[in-house]
Write a protein that holds these residues in place. Structure first.
Motif: not given
Length: 239
Positions: A6, A10, A16-17, A185-186
């Motif tokens: 991850q 990131r 996604t981030f 935030t994931k």
């Protein structure tokens, strides 16, 4: 070779981030005024800003300028706030540190004169002006760190609104999901030891354990740089 961990995903970036900054209200900075001037404004509305946990105030100044500011506890709609050297010492007003009495709680404190405010901006926090030195103002930040700042640095009187926010429990995962989505935030965050061996250096095994030392060199490659990065000590030897 296993999949990217991850931390690698990131660092690469992607939707996604990425924080939803297009939804954020504004950059909350102090209004700039001339050296000896003081400008007043009326609080038009108190609003929620997705970028932060504290509420923000929409202020209309007497010269027609409208902007969002970080609001202090106790300031409500219809009240007047002042920005300038000769502003009154009351919550919501912004003055240079040199003009604020010792012991007064302050927030949104500038690190350098004119930068708009950097310290004590989270909900329910404040810094404390400890003393005035000959060429510096000594301020204690919410973390407990004591800083010597330029007396010309500006700060807002009072405590940032929205205190006690963390005392309310989330109760259900859906509430946490919506909060994390607003922050970019994931979520949820899975532990490395709970993964399979292909997904993380700590994954796999008959039980959940890292399977190798958790301390890792700061020069380790990205796929291995997990755990206690460049730890000062490991627990082996010493007291």
């Amino acid at each position: 070779m296993g999949r990217r961990i991850q931390g690698q995903r990131r660092g690469r970036g992607g939707p996604t981030f990425r924080a939803p900054s297009h939804r954020y209200k504004a950059d909350l900075e102090h209004r700039t005024v001339e050296d000896e001037d003081t400008v007043a404004g009326e609080v038009v509305d108190i609003e929620h800003d997705p970028a932060r946990s504290a509420p923000v105030a929409l202020v209309e100044f007497e010269d027609g300028d409208q902007r969002y500011v970080l609001v202090a506890e106790g300031v409500g709609t219809g009240e007047t706030i002042q920005v300038g050297v000769s502003a009154e010492i009351k919550p919501g007003n912004t003055l240079p540190l040199a003009e604020i009495p010792e012991g007064v709680p302050v927030c949104n404190v500038e690190a350098r004169p004119g930068d708009g405010g950097k310290f004590a901006r989270a909900s329910g926090v404040n810094a404390a002006l400890i003393t005035h030195d000959r060429d510096a103002a000594v301020v204690q930040l919410p973390s407990g760190e004591v800083k010597r700042l330029d007396p010309r640095c500006r700060a807002t009187i009072g405590v940032v609104a929205g205190g006690g926010r963390t005392e309310k429990p989330f109760v259900k995962a859906g509430n946490k999901h919506h909060k994390m989505r607003a922050r970019g935030t994931k979520y949820p965050r899975v532990r490395g030891v709970a993964m399979n061996a292909v997904d993380h250096p700590f994954g796999g095994g008959g039980r959940q354990h890292p399977g190798r030392p958790k301390s890792v060199s700061k020069n380790a490659p990205p796929g291995r740089k997990v755990g206690a990065i460049s730890s000062r000590r490991t627990g082996r030897g010493g007291n």
